[in-house]
Write a protein that holds these residues in place. Structure first.
Motif, PDB file in Angstrom:
ATOM      1  N   GLU A 364      67.101 134.256  29.442  1.00 52.02           N
ATOM      2  CA  GLU A 364      66.501 133.501  30.544  1.00 52.02           C
ATOM      3  C   GLU A 364      66.501 134.276  31.860  1.00 52.02           C
ATOM      4  O   GLU A 364      65.470 134.406  32.522  1.00 52.02           O
ATOM      5  CB  GLU A 364      67.239 132.169  30.716  1.00 52.02           C
ATOM      6  N   ASP A 414      57.744 123.827  29.382  1.00 52.85           N
ATOM      7  CA  ASP A 414      58.607 123.355  30.469  1.00 52.85           C
ATOM      8  C   ASP A 414      59.225 124.528  31.225  1.00 52.85           C
ATOM      9  O   ASP A 414      59.262 124.537  32.462  1.00 52.85           O
ATOM     10  CB  ASP A 414      59.715 122.455  29.912  1.00 52.85           C
ATOM     11  N   TRP A 415      59.725 125.514  30.492  1.00 48.26           N
ATOM     12  CA  TRP A 415      60.405 126.632  31.147  1.00 48.26           C
ATOM     13  C   TRP A 415      59.426 127.467  31.975  1.00 48.26           C
ATOM     14  O   TRP A 415      59.709 127.804  33.126  1.00 48.26           O
ATOM     15  CB  TRP A 415      61.098 127.520  30.119  1.00 48.26           C
ATOM     16  N   THR A 417      56.584 126.605  33.248  1.00 47.71           N
ATOM     17  CA  THR A 417      56.115 125.838  34.408  1.00 47.71           C
ATOM     18  C   THR A 417      57.150 125.854  35.522  1.00 47.71           C
ATOM     19  O   THR A 417      56.817 126.086  36.699  1.00 47.71           O
ATOM     20  CB  THR A 417      55.810 124.385  34.001  1.00 47.71           C
ATOM     21  N   ALA A 418      58.414 125.622  35.181  1.00 54.16           N
ATOM     22  CA  ALA A 418      59.462 125.589  36.203  1.00 54.16           C
ATOM     23  C   ALA A 418      59.612 126.939  36.891  1.00 54.16           C
ATOM     24  O   ALA A 418      59.745 127.009  38.130  1.00 54.16           O
ATOM     25  CB  ALA A 418      60.786 125.162  35.570  1.00 54.16           C
ATOM     26  N   VAL A 419      59.566 128.018  36.145  1.00 60.49           N
ATOM     27  CA  VAL A 419      59.778 129.341  36.726  1.00 60.49           C
ATOM     28  C   VAL A 419      58.571 129.772  37.551  1.00 60.49           C
ATOM     29  O   VAL A 419      58.729 130.325  38.650  1.00 60.49           O
ATOM     30  CB  VAL A 419      60.101 130.367  35.620  1.00 60.49           C
ATOM     31  N   ASN A 421      56.463 127.808  39.096  1.00 58.59           N
ATOM     32  CA  ASN A 421      56.489 127.014  40.329  1.00 58.59           C
ATOM     33  C   ASN A 421      57.529 127.551  41.311  1.00 58.59           C
ATOM     34  O   ASN A 421      57.294 127.602  42.527  1.00 58.59           O
ATOM     35  CB  ASN A 421      56.772 125.548  40.007  1.00 58.59           C
ATOM     36  N   ALA A 422      58.682 127.978  40.805  1.00 59.25           N
ATOM     37  CA  ALA A 422      59.734 128.493  41.684  1.00 59.25           C
ATOM     38  C   ALA A 422      59.349 129.829  42.303  1.00 59.25           C
ATOM     39  O   ALA A 422      59.568 130.058  43.500  1.00 59.25           O
ATOM     40  CB  ALA A 422      61.035 128.629  40.907  1.00 59.25           C
ATOM     41  N   GLN A 427      53.235 123.810  42.579  1.00 57.83           N
ATOM     42  CA  GLN A 427      53.743 122.532  42.088  1.00 57.83           C
ATOM     43  C   GLN A 427      52.898 122.047  40.911  1.00 57.83           C
ATOM     44  O   GLN A 427      52.513 120.892  40.818  1.00 57.83           O
ATOM     45  CB  GLN A 427      53.739 121.484  43.214  1.00 57.83           C
ATOM     46  N   TYR A 428      52.611 122.921  39.997  1.00 61.86           N
ATOM     47  CA  TYR A 428      51.781 122.583  38.851  1.00 61.86           C
ATOM     48  C   TYR A 428      52.540 121.728  37.841  1.00 61.86           C
ATOM     49  O   TYR A 428      53.754 121.874  37.661  1.00 61.86           O
ATOM     50  CB  TYR A 428      51.311 123.852  38.130  1.00 61.86           C
ATOM     51  N   THR A 429      51.812 120.879  37.166  1.00 60.06           N
ATOM     52  CA  THR A 429      52.311 120.304  35.917  1.00 60.06           C
ATOM     53  C   THR A 429      52.050 121.340  34.822  1.00 60.06           C
ATOM     54  O   THR A 429      51.310 122.313  35.013  1.00 60.06           O
ATOM     55  CB  THR A 429      51.590 119.016  35.562  1.00 60.06           C
ATOM     56  N   ALA A 430      52.641 121.109  33.658  1.00 59.94           N
ATOM     57  CA  ALA A 430      52.422 122.047  32.559  1.00 59.94           C
ATOM     58  C   ALA A 430      50.941 122.117  32.190  1.00 59.94           C
ATOM     59  O   ALA A 430      50.396 123.206  31.962  1.00 59.94           O
ATOM     60  CB  ALA A 430      53.260 121.646  31.356  1.00 59.94           C
TER      61      ALA A 430
END
Length: 443
Positions: A364, A414-415, A417-419, A421-422, A427-430
């Motif tokens: 990760e 999920d992973w 998308t979160a990374v 966005n960070a 601020q996207y959804t998947a």
């Protein structure tokens, strides 16, 4: 009971044809066994593949375990030592053991020839290399180039061709879902195997890591480009020592350096590959590669167009070639887990069954750090076009990312998308990010 019967059947086949030969390809099972991981068992066969007029090829075959037909991977293994062939050359090198030894099994060995590294690869170690394909119930064929046995680059090409011929006839293979993978010298073998493959077993997708694709330009790199980059005579001597065994194998096929009397590189250049390659390849390469210069992939990709997708591991600072060691680059070493993640993600999502879960290993922190590097490279205008489609593959609904060191499992969508966005401040959804990545990375 199922595995007992498979093993018993294998023992009755040892030394006999595994099944009816396809045309003039002879297939002989030299041994059988099974690899165990946890509570799962993968039977395998040790094969001799024989085409008339050519040296024998040796391979390890893990038949698909599922009924019907299954996706299948061919792995090119140029350096692995094997001891089960019955040939004297393999017994000699196995007796020497792991280490550096004289490269005295030809071609054209002489007193001043360089030594080469040897490492014995027992059948269980090949199972470990193939684990993520076996885990997804793929068939796996490992084809051994046996660099230590001498030969030449035509012999290597013949070995890979025999492997593709085997997959054209092997039972249980979904011949519409064959993949191929190799790195460095094995990357050359993967590219040329795809070019030579019979129509019945032509791979659907390939991955080549920092491959040697043009032998004429590689010789020019060693004789002309390197001396213009590297001025340290000690370092130049290291290059000469390292590449001497490779040049002997190249010249044994081509007749000598390009342009010399009677030499022929017609089947060993990027022009040949680009005009004959129909299989789409993902090619990974670092710009500080001192063994196979990144220009090999850059020029091949320019000629081959969409059939070659290059992913470059790039630096933003200048390089001092005199201080660089002989390697495929520090970034591919630092980001080796990323190389594995994107390669497996690419192959599994293309070849995997439509409804199966796909487990892709990742580290990760390392993957997130690499994506930050990608973000910086994008900002300074570097070519990062290949990253978006690879991230999109990791967002496939079938994909779960698995971290072996911690046991963490997370949905790929999920992973990613979160990374993203960070790192990109979005601020996207998947679902939104998948649409964005279909076009490219966020701006």
């Amino acid at each position: 009971m199922r595995f007992f019967l498979l093993t018993l059947l294998g023992l009755t086949l040892v030394g006999r044809p595994a099944f009816a030969a396809d045309g003039d390809l002879g297939v002989t099972v030299l041994g059988t066994g099974h690899a165990v991981f946890g509570d799962q068992v993968w039977p395998y066969q040790l094969l001799r593949l024989q085409e008339p007029g050519k040296a024998a090829t040796y391979a390890q075959w893990f038949p698909p375990r599922q009924p019907g037909v299954s996706p299948t991977m061919m792995l090119t293994r140029p350096y692995d030592g094997i001891s089960w062939t019955g040939e004297a050359v393999d017994a000699k090198w196995a007796a020497r053991g792991n280490g550096i030894h004289p490269d005295d099994s030809e071609p054209h060995y002489h007193a001043g020839s360089s030594s080469i590294a040897y490492a014995l690869a027992p059948p269980d170690s090949i199972a470990a290399e193939a684990f993520y394909y076996l885990f997804h119930d793929f068939g796996v064929l490992a084809v051994f180039g046996r660099f230590y046995a001498g030969g030449d680059i035509q012999n290597d090409r013949d070995d890979m061709h025999a492997g593709m011929r085997f997959l054209a006839q092997a039972p249980g293979v979904d011949r519409s879902r064959i993949g191929i993978h190799g790195g460095s010298w094995g990357g050359f073998e993967a590219l040329y195997a795809a070019v030579d493959a019979p129509a019945e077993s032509r791979p659907r997708v390939g991955v080549a890591l920092f491959p040697l694709s043009d032998f004429a330009r590689e010789v020019d790199y060693l004789f002309n480009v390197l001396p213009s980059r590297v001025t340290d005579p000690t370092r130049l001597g290291q290059y000469a020592t390292f590449f001497e065994p490779y040049l002997r194998r190249v010249f044994a096929t081509t007749g000598g350096p390009p342009g010399g009397p009677g030499t022929d590189y017609g089947r060993w250049t990027r022009e040949h590959l680009a005009s004959t390659l129909s299989v789409p390849f993902l090619v990974l390469h670092e710009d500080w590669d001192t063994l196979v210069p990144v220009e090999q992939t850059q020029t091949l990709a320019a000629l081959a167009g969409p059939r070659v997708t290059p992913l470059y591991f790039q630096h933003w600072d200048p390089v001092d070639w005199n201080s660089r060691d002989l390697s495929h680059g520090p970034l591919v070493s630092t980001y080796w887990s990323v190389v594995e993640t994107v390669s497996l993600g690419h192959l599994l999502t293309d070849l995997g069954r439509p409804t199966q879960f796909l487990i892709v290993p990742f580290t990760e922190v390392t993957l997130a750090t690499w994506l930050w590097d990608v973000r910086v490279l994008q900002w300074i205008g570097s070519d990062v076009r290949a990253v978006a489609p690879l991230l999109r593959e990791l967002m496939d609904p079938r994909v779960f990312l698995f971290e072996p060191s911690t046991g963490k499992v997370v949905g790929g969508a999920d992973w990613v998308t979160a990374v993203v966005n960070a790192l990109w401040g979005t601020q996207y959804t998947a679902a939104q990010l998948r649409d964005v990545l279909a076009v490219g990375l966020p701006p």
